[in-house]
Design an enzyme around this catalytic site. Sequence first.
Site, PDB file in Angstrom:
ATOM      1  N   LYS A 135      34.958  42.725  35.040  1.00 31.24           N
ATOM      2  CA  LYS A 135      35.868  42.684  36.194  1.00 31.24           C
ATOM      3  C   LYS A 135      35.142  43.269  37.396  1.00 31.24           C
ATOM      4  CE  LYS A 135      40.294  44.450  37.852  1.00 31.24           C
ATOM      5  NZ  LYS A 135      41.570  45.107  37.490  1.00 31.24           N
TER       6      LYS A 135
ATOM      7  N   LYS B 190      36.582  38.051  35.735  1.00 29.65           N
ATOM      8  CA  LYS B 190      37.537  38.118  36.833  1.00 29.65           C
ATOM      9  C   LYS B 190      36.841  38.641  38.072  1.00 29.65           C
ATOM     10  CE  LYS B 190      41.607  40.611  38.219  1.00 29.65           C
ATOM     11  NZ  LYS B 190      42.266  41.859  38.137  1.00 29.65           N
TER      12      LYS B 190
HETATM   13  C1  PBG Z   1      45.120  46.024  37.990  1.00 30.65           C
HETATM   14  C2  PBG Z   1      44.859  44.584  38.244  1.00 30.65           C
HETATM   15  C3  PBG Z   1      44.418  43.964  39.425  1.00 30.65           C
HETATM   16  C4  PBG Z   1      44.427  42.601  39.173  1.00 30.65           C
HETATM   17  C5  PBG Z   1      44.837  42.434  37.851  1.00 30.65           C
HETATM   18  N1  PBG Z   1      45.075  43.670  37.296  1.00 30.65           N
HETATM   19  C6  PBG Z   1      44.108  44.508  40.754  1.00 30.65           C
HETATM   20  C7  PBG Z   1      42.939  45.356  40.979  1.00 30.65           C
HETATM   21  O1  PBG Z   1      42.141  45.626  40.095  1.00 30.65           O
HETATM   22  O2  PBG Z   1      42.835  45.816  42.113  1.00 30.65           O
HETATM   23  C8  PBG Z   1      44.064  41.549  40.168  1.00 30.65           C
HETATM   24  C9  PBG Z   1      44.736  40.238  39.969  1.00 30.65           C
HETATM   25  C10 PBG Z   1      44.719  39.295  41.118  1.00 30.65           C
HETATM   26  O3  PBG Z   1      44.095  39.500  42.179  1.00 30.65           O
HETATM   27  O4  PBG Z   1      45.373  38.272  40.969  1.00 30.65           O
HETATM   28  N2  PBG Z   1      43.986  46.789  37.778  1.00 30.65           N
HETATM   29 ZN    ZN Z   2      44.383  49.034  38.069  1.00 29.61          ZN
END
Ligand code: PBG
Ligand code: ZN
Length: 326
Positions: free
Chosen positions: A194, A247
């Site tokens: 991520k 992601k």
């Molecule tokens: C929580 C989380 C996030 C997303 C999914 N789980 C946000 C982040 O990490 O700031 C992002 C999902 C999206 O942008 O659709 N940690």
């Molecule tokens: Zn988070």
Amino acid sequence: MFKRFRRLRVNQAVRELSEETRVDVRDFIYPLFIKEGKNAKKEIASMPGIFQMSIDNVLIECRELKELGLNKILLFGIPEVKDSIGSGALCEHSIIAEAIREIKKIYPDMYVITDLCFCEYTDHGHCGILDLEHNSVDNDATLEIIARQALIHAKAGVDMIAPSGMMDGAIKTIREALDSEGFVNLPIMSYSTKFASAYYGPFRDAAESAPSFGDRKSYQMNPANRREALAESLEDEAQGADILMVKPALAYLDIVREIRDSSLLPLCVYNVSGEYSMLKFAANAGVIDYDKVLMETMLCFKRAGADMIISYHAKEIAQLLGKNKG
Ligand code: PBG
Ligand code: ZN
């Protein structure tokens, strides 16, 4: 004349026979933003067509999803009160625990996945307990509460847990906690690779989870790093993850391919909020053929090696796939 390639493109039938990749409604996971209260349904300004909903409306939504052939959902909770350690996620009556119970009671066949993180529950908006000395998140203190959050979801009847906080050691910690309480059959989908991405912007409106200071670069990955992206996913596999994830998706398909070729686990891509909004706003401006661009994008995720796709477009995709059949 060399015509080898065009012979298999002359009509739709032969193009179908030589098609290497297909998009199926069964590939999709639909995210839902659940807030407290009753009869609430509020559209997110930066994500047209996506809503924060109270549990009663989520149940109505589930029926609609099932009619479309969508039976996998990913839940995000928006608690009424936030504090420094995200207590809202740590009691058995948390918004998500309640949502799991209510959904499974009425729709036992709905496959419920929960996002496991604290940024929606902390008043500072970071993904765990702060380490104020280092202006960052305390990894090991956060692992303890991640395990507690996982067990609360497990006891409420969740089908799969998806930790997204990017703490080192999270998968091992959660697996051990689940196994020790008898949840040996509950799979973990790790947000294994991520990136610290600006594509999450609209999500932070939706989940009310923008960090109040700083950024997430001390725990999420640097978009510049390819080798580390692979190492992150392989590490989570070694710690016991059942499914890996990349992601965001669109700009990271090289990483998807690399992980696909290096692991035998199923691989998910998260088609994130900023990717959704880019297409939506471009469509609203009349500059793209939305349906075609959408389906091409999904096809390319699969061609890159994704087995499954988390997407805010899932309902529209299900509708389009249904149309093409009929
Ligand atoms: C929580 C989380 C996030 C997303 C999914 N789980 C946000 C982040 O990490 O700031 C992002 C999902 C999206 O942008 O659709 N940690
Ligand atoms: Zn988070």
